[in-house]
Design an enzyme around this catalytic site. Structure first.
Site, mmCIF file in Angstrom:
data_model
loop_
_atom_site.group_PDB
_atom_site.id
_atom_site.type_symbol
_atom_site.label_atom_id
_atom_site.label_comp_id
_atom_site.label_asym_id
_atom_site.label_seq_id
_atom_site.Cartn_x
_atom_site.Cartn_y
_atom_site.Cartn_z
ATOM 1 N N HIS A 1 -7.590 -5.014 -1.892
ATOM 2 C CA HIS A 1 -6.362 -4.286 -1.563
ATOM 3 C C HIS A 1 -5.374 -5.118 -0.750
ATOM 4 O O HIS A 1 -4.229 -4.727 -0.588
ATOM 5 C CB HIS A 1 -6.696 -2.998 -0.813
ATOM 6 C CG HIS A 1 -5.525 -2.089 -0.635
ATOM 7 N ND1 HIS A 1 -4.697 -1.718 -1.671
ATOM 8 C CD2 HIS A 1 -5.023 -1.478 0.467
ATOM 9 C CE1 HIS A 1 -3.746 -0.915 -1.217
ATOM 10 N NE2 HIS A 1 -3.915 -0.757 0.075
ATOM 11 N N ASP B 1 -8.799 -4.593 -6.512
ATOM 12 C CA ASP B 1 -8.420 -3.527 -5.574
ATOM 13 C C ASP B 1 -9.242 -2.277 -5.857
ATOM 14 O O ASP B 1 -9.119 -1.656 -6.912
ATOM 15 C CB ASP B 1 -6.925 -3.224 -5.721
ATOM 16 C CG ASP B 1 -6.370 -2.422 -4.553
ATOM 17 O OD1 ASP B 1 -7.148 -1.685 -3.924
ATOM 18 O OD2 ASP B 1 -5.167 -2.533 -4.281
ATOM 19 N N SER C 1 0.847 -1.190 0.000
ATOM 20 C CA SER C 1 0.000 0.000 0.000
ATOM 21 C C SER C 1 0.890 1.250 0.000
ATOM 22 O O SER C 1 1.665 1.454 -0.937
ATOM 23 C CB SER C 1 -0.959 -0.037 1.189
ATOM 24 O OG SER C 1 -1.989 0.901 1.040
#
Length: 731
Positions: free
Chosen positions: A707, A675, A600
């Site tokens: 994600h 995602d 991330s």
């Protein structure tokens, strides 16, 4: 970017050794993935809660079958209060036409009053919200709900449940009557959902009952004007696109209002939150008397907040209590906390003076008292004492490394630190403020659980958890370290895990694990030092594993974080390179074999470090990486970067796509095809740029994941990461 807490309940692992012999071993990849939550989780209490008015603590037993109660105040004797079989029997009697299979006691129970617990349970036909009297062993109230319904909210009087049927709100009464509060057929109009403003600003609810249960306040989100973003579904014979609403930075955002529904009349009143349609509505709080509603109105630029007061009956604006402005950004994260028995005083949490702390205001907007204490950041706010003179909270200590329990007197403003043991205290305070359950750990303490008498500060130990790895797993040595930031003055917290069988005369490759963004802290003085078992697994494979919480990360105050504004990744990278300098000063570090891994924001940091410091980092694994902030969503992205049209230099500087030609080492980029947080367009743009620049890059896609990679597929993910480092860095 939300940091998600994943609870995995996996089957235990039986470990056998020859009698009289200690045979330690390394972790398996499965244990390294989930072991710290199950097989190697230190002993703890499961679902502990203080019972209101009873001076007792309840929790689930080790079989998850019984709710037990600890009473006595001094010896805290244990007895079974209620079993899952008693609940199952009551459900069968109440709903004979349905079938229930209770494998465990309802895990997410809460206390509604002294004798009543509230929990959800599913039958074959319906979902139920149940109020259960633990003394009489019977159901007092129950609501049969649509099993597809979500975000259920019980009214304060316990007579109604509001819940979501897709994008609409339904109220179910005790008689079983369903009231359709909203009837929007356009799925672009979303009512009552907590997924408003993409759950930034501390938003975790989308509807709120008034204290008297006569009205329901809810968000109405209009996202019909927001661009559709396609997520390709690969399971169909011909792949199909599932569109989601995704407001990218600088583009059209959602329009949100707050509506009050009167249950008796069916009338709806929209609060007159005048201003630009794309502003953010936060800090939503009913006054204790139900006459007024308080709303934090934040502009889209996120640098100007007004705390406004509205009339709940007419929706009219009454007044602005106060305003907050900042050259960087204002980030409201919490609702107001009213002082018990006082309709006119509340606590407000803000970092406007440097650290997120408490301020006592009245409902005219007058600041009555600053309840700030040193550089402590308030983490969790607990209950007041019985007379509402003091309030308790969990706060930081030791430059964010620790968590301690504090109490502050509302009249004098004096703060007292209640717990003192150096480490991390996870605390649960009773409703009357008399008792606290304290679960304590540090780098050498797995979990010490005790009860504190908050009147005299005497402590009763319930148990001290044993080291779950002792005699079984050869866990590598770990130590917490301090590194000075690139500004030359700020101390940063770091964690160093030594390779298994460490030999100071040898040189070892390095895996730098990084996140680096706001609202995340990776290093702490608790069991395992805040690390995951995967970090220890990599150390067992012969790596020095290092992590540094750079400026921009959590729990250190406003100025520590706000250095990232309009230039994400820049000061963060500078601090991480100070960590690399620290590592290079160690004779056992192989300076030619340094790699980096993150997910991330950490994927963004990994890619940024690989490109901007290509001479240092030979291998990188970037999961779910932001590659160009203009592709990220409005709420988070514009808070830190402003709009692309307002900050073109900043967006260009942080754009890793434009720097793909600088890649020298081996980079593996991983993405979830579903995602909806960091959309796959980020990594695809980067891959295309690498192709055009003639740079080789490795890419792996998880077709069904969003994600993060969850469930059993995470074994596959961690094995892939470990193999990539072994193949390209270790050998």
């Amino acid at each position: 970017m939300k940091k998600l807490l994943l609870l995995f309940l996996l089957s235990g692992i039986a470990l056998y050794a020859q009698p009289g012999k200690s045979r330690k071993r390394n972790l398996t990849i499965q244990e390294a993935t989930y072991g710290q939550y199950q097989a190697f989780a230190p002993q703890s209490l499961v679902s502990p809660l203080w019972r209101p008015g009873a001076q007792s603590l309840t929790h689930l037993d080790e079989t998850y079958s019984n709710l037990v109660e600890l009473k006595g105040q001094y010896q805290w004797k244990k007895s079974v209060l209620l079993s899952k079989d008693e609940i199952a029997s009551a459900l069968k009697e109440k709903f004979p036409s349905d079938e229930f299979m209770l494998r465990i006691f309802p895990y997410a129970y809460t206390w509604k009053d002294d004798n009543t617990i509230l929990f959800d349970v599913s039958g074959k036909n319906n979902a139920y919200k149940v109020l259960f009297d633990v003394e009489q062993k019977k159901i007092t109230k129950a609501f049969a709900l649509n099993p597809e319904g979500t975000q259920q909210d019980l009214s304060p009087n316990g007579n109604s449940v509001a819940w979501l049927n897709e994008n609409n709100i339904v109220i179910t009464t005790l008689s079983g009557k369903n009231i359709n509060v909203t009837n929007d057929t356009d799925k672009g109009i979303v009512n009552g959902s907590d997924y408003v403003h993409r759950q930034e600003f501390g938003i975790n609810k989308g509807m709120w009952w008034s204290p008297d249960s006569n009205k329901l306040l809810y968000y109405r989100k209009d996202e019909t004007m927001v661009a559709d973003y396609p997520l390709v579904q690969w399971a169909e014979r011909i792949a199909q696109a599932k569109d989601v609403k995704y407001p990218m930075a600088g583009m059209k955002s959602e329009e949100v209002t707050l509506v009050v529904y009167d249950v008796a009349s069916g009338n709806k009143t929209t609060l007159k939150t005048e201003g630009p349609k794309e502003q953010f509505l936060t800090t939503v709080t009913w006054s204790p008397d139900g006459k007024n509603i308080f709303v934090g109105v934040l502009n889209r630029e996120q640098n100007h907040l007004k705390l406004n007061k509205y009339d709940a009956e007419s929706g009219n604006f009454i007044k602005t209590l106060f305003e907050e402005k900042a050259a960087t950004y204002v980030e409201p994260l919490h609702n107001l906390t009213f002082v018990p028995g006082n309709n006119n005083q509340f606590l407000y949490r803000t970092e406007k003076d440097g650290y997120e702390q408490l301020y006592l205001y009245n409902t005219d907007g007058e600041l009555l008292k600053k309840l700030c204490y040193k550089d402590v950041v308030v983490i969790n706010l607990f209950d007041f004492d019985e007379k509402a003179k003091d309030i308790f909270y969990l706060g930081t200590a030791n430059n964010g490394l620790e968590r301690q329990l504090y109490k502050v007197n509302l009249k004098s403003g004096k703060t007292t630190q209640v717990t003192t043991g150096a480490g991390t205290h996870s605390v649960l305070v009773s409703q009357d403020g008399d008792w606290a359950l304290d679960s304590f750990s540090n780098v050498s303490t797995p979990n010490d659980v005790s009860i504190i008498n908050l009147k005299n500060n005497k402590t009763t130990t319930l148990f001290k958890a044993a080291d779950p790895y002792a005699g079984v797993i050869d866990l590598p040595k770990m130590e917490l370290v301090t590194v000075t930031a690139a500004d030359g003055k700020t101390p940063l917290n770091g964690r160093l895990i030594y390779p298994a069988g460490f030999d100071a005369a040898k040189k070892y490759p390095v895996m730098l694990y990084v996140y680096g963004g706001p609202h995340a802290q990776l290093v702490s003085n608790d069991w395992l030092g805040g690390a995951s078992l995967f970090d220890y697994y990599m150390a067992q494979q012969g790596y020095v594993v290092f992590t540094l919480d750079n400026r921009g990360s959590d729990a250190r105050g406003r100025d520590f974080e706000h250095v990232i504004h309009r230039q994400l990744g820049q000061n963060e990278m500078a601090d991480q390179m100070k960590g690399i300098e620290f590592l290079k000063s160690k004779p056992f570090v192989n300076q030619d074999k340094i790699g980096v891994y993150g997910w991330s924001f950490g994927g963004f940091m990994t890619t940024s470090l690989m490109l901007n410091h290509a001479d240092i980092f030979k291998v990188g694994v970037a999961g779910g990486p932001v590659c160009d902030w203009k592709y990220y969503e409005v709420m988070y992205g514009e808070r830190y970067m402003d709009m692309p049209q307002e900050n073109p230099e900043g967006y260009d500087k942080t754009n890793v796509v434009n720097k793909a030609g600088q890649l020298q080492g081996r980079l593996l980029m991983i993405h979830g095809a579903q995602d909806n947080v960091v959309v796959q367009q980020h990594s695809m743009e980067f891959i295309q740029a690498c192709i055009e620049a003639g740079k080789q890059v490795d890419y792996f896609l998880y077709p069904t994941h969003e994600h993060n990679v969850r469930g059993k597929d995470r074994f596959h993910l961690n094995e892939k990461i470990a193999d990539y480092f072994d193949t390209h860095l270790k050998k």
